[in-house]
Design a protein around this motif. Structure first.
Motif, PDB file in Angstrom:
ATOM      1  N   ASP B 132      66.166  10.596  63.310  1.00 47.31           N
ATOM      2  CA  ASP B 132      66.594  10.801  61.824  1.00 47.31           C
ATOM      3  C   ASP B 132      65.054  10.945  61.084  1.00 47.31           C
ATOM      4  OD1 ASP B 132      69.103  10.862  62.538  1.00 47.31           O
ATOM      5  OD2 ASP B 132      69.380   8.678  61.709  1.00 47.31           O
ATOM      6  N   ASP B 133      64.118  10.253  61.460  1.00 50.47           N
ATOM      7  CA  ASP B 133      62.848  10.299  60.491  1.00 50.47           C
ATOM      8  C   ASP B 133      61.804  11.170  61.157  1.00 50.47           C
ATOM      9  OD1 ASP B 133      62.436   8.688  62.829  1.00 50.47           O
ATOM     10  OD2 ASP B 133      61.581   6.982  61.990  1.00 50.47           O
ATOM     11  N   TRP B 134      62.303  12.078  61.841  1.00 53.66           N
ATOM     12  CA  TRP B 134      61.260  13.048  62.485  1.00 53.66           C
ATOM     13  C   TRP B 134      60.956  13.955  61.356  1.00 53.66           C
ATOM     14  CZ3 TRP B 134      59.545  14.111  67.655  1.00 53.66           C
ATOM     15  CH2 TRP B 134      58.894  14.981  67.819  1.00 53.66           C
ATOM     16  N   PRO B 135      59.788  14.318  61.161  1.00 52.44           N
ATOM     17  CA  PRO B 135      59.335  15.099  60.195  1.00 52.44           C
ATOM     18  C   PRO B 135      60.044  16.501  59.993  1.00 52.44           C
ATOM     19  CG  PRO B 135      57.519  14.790  61.420  1.00 52.44           C
ATOM     20  CD  PRO B 135      58.495  13.983  61.882  1.00 52.44           C
ATOM     21  N   GLU B 152      53.789  12.225  63.235  1.00 50.17           N
ATOM     22  CA  GLU B 152      53.952  11.090  62.450  1.00 50.17           C
ATOM     23  C   GLU B 152      55.409  10.947  61.890  1.00 50.17           C
ATOM     24  OE1 GLU B 152      52.253   8.270  61.254  1.00 50.17           O
ATOM     25  OE2 GLU B 152      50.859   8.668  63.103  1.00 50.17           O
ATOM     26  N   THR B 153      56.207   9.794  61.935  1.00 48.78           N
ATOM     27  CA  THR B 153      57.706   9.910  61.421  1.00 48.78           C
ATOM     28  C   THR B 153      57.385   9.700  59.974  1.00 48.78           C
ATOM     29  OG1 THR B 153      57.652   7.514  61.705  1.00 48.78           O
ATOM     30  CG2 THR B 153      58.801   8.806  63.227  1.00 48.78           C
ATOM     31  N   ASP B 154      58.357  10.241  59.033  1.00 48.70           N
ATOM     32  CA  ASP B 154      58.048  10.251  57.538  1.00 48.70           C
ATOM     33  C   ASP B 154      58.896   9.017  57.025  1.00 48.70           C
ATOM     34  OD1 ASP B 154      60.516  11.192  57.890  1.00 48.70           O
ATOM     35  OD2 ASP B 154      60.046  13.327  56.774  1.00 48.70           O
ATOM     36  N   GLY B 155      59.649   8.404  57.840  1.00 51.19           N
ATOM     37  CA  GLY B 155      60.478   7.170  57.232  1.00 51.19           C
ATOM     38  C   GLY B 155      61.681   7.521  56.461  1.00 51.19           C
ATOM     39  N   VAL B 156      62.071   8.682  56.319  1.00 46.33           N
ATOM     40  CA  VAL B 156      63.209   9.328  55.731  1.00 46.33           C
ATOM     41  C   VAL B 156      64.309   8.974  56.574  1.00 46.33           C
ATOM     42  CG1 VAL B 156      64.401  11.309  54.147  1.00 46.33           C
ATOM     43  CG2 VAL B 156      62.053  10.807  54.430  1.00 46.33           C
ATOM     44  N   ASN B 157      65.584   8.538  55.932  1.00 45.64           N
ATOM     45  CA  ASN B 157      66.834   8.583  57.071  1.00 45.64           C
ATOM     46  C   ASN B 157      67.696   9.620  56.543  1.00 45.64           C
ATOM     47  OD1 ASN B 157      68.709   7.808  58.536  1.00 45.64           O
ATOM     48  ND2 ASN B 157      69.288   6.011  57.637  1.00 45.64           N
ATOM     49  N   ARG B 158      67.735  10.776  57.349  1.00 42.25           N
ATOM     50  CA  ARG B 158      68.412  11.838  57.134  1.00 42.25           C
ATOM     51  C   ARG B 158      69.785  11.750  57.237  1.00 42.25           C
ATOM     52  NH1 ARG B 158      63.629  12.876  58.435  1.00 42.25           N
ATOM     53  NH2 ARG B 158      62.205  14.463  57.146  1.00 42.25           N
TER      54      ARG B 158
END
Lengths: 184, 553
Positions: B132-135, B152-158
């Motif tokens: 889910d947090d894959w950029p 780098e993961t972007d920390g967004v939970n899509r």
């Protein structure tokens, strides 16, 4: 209901019939039979360091490293899948697949094999031509199986670049090699 | 074969496709994105074509475009249709076919995830494979993405679960599925005990071996990783891969090689079905049969070890045949073992057939209607339990199956019991096939030498795994490695039918209903599992370990 009862009785019979099936392992050793492939074993006395196993290994666990005077063949069996490709391609039949399968260990060195073989350098430029054993074996084949003339063995002291240079550009070097070979 | 398909295509879809190549049983056509749903739909309606998978590929270096290929099988004609759509890198979009074929859902989301080709009109365009947090903007299957790159993961939970029906409660199962001991997450919407809807989240362990195949490995190395896609039916994957390469480069495997492959494939089916029978009983708490079934299975593993040098028949397949011969006393060994297994299986089946508690648990649970089975394009025993006579061994014969006499086991019950019966009957068919194989074994060469493989050639192959049809696709490339290697494991198709299977059931039916598909997440997600338990503090060395393991007390 009756059928169910019969069914349950049959199930009980199925359980009783085979008796005890659990094996004694690990309290008694387990010897695999047939062509079982466990950890590969390398015969350091036979290895000529040609690197065929390193080319074939699908897990890329075998590496060749040439240092000053030695070729180091390192086999790190951590990810070995016991496929036996190294054994299949080994020209010297120096590799056998042993029946050893108990590989759990906290010490990586238990799974590491290192073979050091003396290298031979080109007498002109000093580049590594191969291992002493490898070149010796190749010479034997050339003499005995291919039937190459003894004096042509002078070439085995040169690397392939210098061999080419000698035959194309510097015939004097060939004479020198012949002289050295005759007086050796 | 291909003639009939071509003729009907011409009538139905004049002007909508261009013929690219026709090679034996494989027909390749090019279709524009806008016409795709229409073409796929009429192939399915008019010719009874079955959707297998969509394959996205980055072909920018060769043709300047991305490419999406829909693979369909026309089982009656024993042929495949490949429908190619070129995607302009400036547009990067393709029309969805999930509306026409629900079973294309995951394939299309995978293309979207891994290549960044937007699928227009998809009913559920959420992420499927990538975390889910894959950029955004980082697409692993593109050629400019290195195999070992770690963005780098972007920390967004899509992703969030799909919304459920009003007034329902949520029962989460997973992310470690309790009865299968594999990572999967079911988000169940329930009212009381009854399941009203659900969402599935998978691909926690996708490791990208297809990327490894087209960027790092060579043709000869891939069989070793292909057979590790699955821990149970590994041999089917290496066989399927080798057959795809052999099809692409016209290699003829010698008869003994074919027979050895067939024999090992059937041994694998035998132990896999026995394993499943045990597991299915374990799911419903009937551990007696779990033990007995696995007891019967164990000699099969020992036999495999004796024949191939490895319990799991690993390291046996290579392109052009098998890498070593089986021992000369195979026939004698197998004859006694097969006879023993046959009596034991008959005894067990005879015992459980009228066990009313077992039947009460299995009958009428996990119902998959033939219509749903067709819509989700399920394969193997799951399809055959719903009355669809699909079997790759007959639909697209390979290895030595043309010479063998066996029947497809089809059941009409559509429930978990029907799927159980299919597998039980298949165990007996497999024993029959094995006996025939042994009788046909004759001394001879078992593999041929293989030279280099031309680039730009397509090869595909199917193999009937114990769980259903495995599909491998190869588009050969430069440097002795494929340009694209696509694996479609049977569970990839079967698991998509979970919503149809579970809605309306009670929560207690979930483990066995899902289990009755014989799902294999490892296959679906194409990965290797490494188990890392935390270590003990005492340092042992190999000889200490051996000593301690072998002595009591």
């Amino acid at each position: 209901m009756f059928k169910h009862l019969i069914s349950e009785l049959k199930e009980a019979l199925v359980c009783l019939q085979p008796g005890r099936v659990t094996l004694g392992y690990p309290f008694s050793p387990h010897n695999p039979e047939g062509e079982f492939r466990g950890l590969p074993q390398f015969d350091c006395e036979l290895c000529i360091g040609c690197g065929a196993c390193a080319n074939a290994c699908p897990s890329r666990l075998i590496t060749l490293q040439d240092s000053e005077d030695y070729r180091q063949i390192t086999v790190l069996l951590t990810r070995c899948t016991y496929c036996g490709r190294c054994r299949d391609v080994c020209y010297m039949e120096a590799i056998v697949m042993s029946p050893a399968f108990e590989t759990a260990t906290p010490d990586l060195d238990d799974l590491k094999i290192e073979i050091w073989l003396k290298t031979l350098r080109c007498r002109e430029c000093g580049d590594v031509i191969g291992t002493e054993r490898g070149i010796q074996r190749a010479s034997e084949i050339l003499r005995e199986e291919v039937g190459i003339k003894a004096e042509d063995m002078i070439w085995s002291t040169l690397c392939f670049r210098c061999r080419r240079r000698a035959s194309l550009q510097t015939p004097a070097l060939i004479e020198e090699l012949k002289y050295d070979w005759l007086n050796a | 074969m291909a003639d009939t398909i071509l003729r009907s295509l011409t009538e139905q879809l004049a002007g909508k496709y261009r013929l690219e190549s026709e090679n034996g049983a494989t027909l390749q056509i090019a279709v524009d994105s806008a016409d795709l749903p229409k073409v796929v739909g009429s192939l399915r309606e008019e010719l009874g074509a079955r959707f297998i998978v969509s394959i996205g590929a980055d072909r920018r270096q060769r043709t300047g475009n991305f490419e999406v290929t829909q693979v369909m099988s026309i089982d009656q004609e024993q042929s495949f249709v490949l429908i190619r759509t070129a995607i302009d890198p400036a547009q990067l979009a393709i029309d969805s076919i999930t509306g026409v074929i629900p079973g294309a859902n995951w394939s299309e989301r995978e293309v979207q995830d891994l290549l960044g080709i937007q699928v227009l009109g998809h009913p559920d365009p959420r992420r499927l494979i990538l975390p889910d947090d894959w950029p955004d903007g980082s697409y692993p299957l593109r050629k400019d993405f290195k195999f070992n790159e770690r963005p780098e993961t972007d920390g967004v939970n899509r992703a969030g679960p799909l919304p459920g029906p009003d007034g329902s409660m949520v029962v989460p199962i997973g992310p470690f599925f309790p009865t299968l001991e594999e990572p999967a997450y079911l988000h169940l919407y329930v009212e009381g005990e009854r399941i009203l809807g659900l969402d599935v989240r998978l691909f926690y362990s996708h490791r990208g071996i297809e990327k490894l195949g087209d960027s790092e490995l060579t043709y000869a190395q891939i069989p070793f990783i292909a057979e590790r896609i699955c821990g149970i039916c590994g041999f089917v994957h290496s066989t399927c891969y080798c057959q795809a390469i052999e099809a692409a480069s016209g290699i003829e495997v010698p008869r003994r090689g074919q027979l050895i492959r067939t024999l090992l494939l059937e041994l694998e089916r035998l132990h896999s079905h026995l394993l499943w029978l045990g597991l299915a009983c374990h799911f419903i708490g009937f551990d007696t049969l779990f033990m007995q079934s696995w007891r019967i299975r164990e000699p099969v593993m020992w036999l495999a070890e004796y024949l191939t040098g490895n319990r799991k028949t690993y390291g046996m397949n290579k392109i052009g045949g098998v890498s070593r011969d089986i021992p000369p006393d195979t026939a004698e060994r197998m004859a006694t073992m097969l006879a023993k297994i046959e009596t034991e299986v008959t005894d067990v089946v005879d015992a459980i057939l009228y066990d009313s508690s077992l039947r009460l648990r299995l009958e009428n649970s996990g119902i998959l209607s033939p219509e749903d089975a067709r819509a989700y394009c399920v394969v193997g025993p799951t399809a055959r339990g719903s009355g669809l006579a699909i079997d790759a061994r007959i639909d697209h014969p390979y290895a030595a199956y043309t010479e063998l006499d066996f029947e497809i086991c089809v059941e009409q019950g559509c429930d978990s019991w029907a799927r159980t019966m299919v597998r039980i009957r298949e165990i007996k068919e497999t024993l029959k096939i094995l006996q025939q194989c042994v009788a046909m074994l004759e001394p001879g060469p078992y593999c041929v030498a293989v030279s280099s493989i031309d680039s730009g050639v397509v090869g595909l192959s199917v193999v009937e795994a114990p769980r259903g049809e495995v599909f491998h696709y190869i588009l050969s490339g430069m440097g002795q490695r494929p340009d694209r290697w696509r694996v479609r494991a049977p569970t990839y198709a079967n698991l998509q039918s979970i919503p149809a299977l579970l809605v309306g059931m009670s929560i207690a039916d979930v483990p066995i209903s899902v289990g009755s598909l014989d799902p294999c997440f490892a296959c679906t997600e194409r990965m290797e599992v490494t188990d890392c338990n935390s270590g003990n503090i005492t340092i042992y060395h190999q000889k200490d370990l051996l000593r301690d393991l072998r002595q009591q007390g």
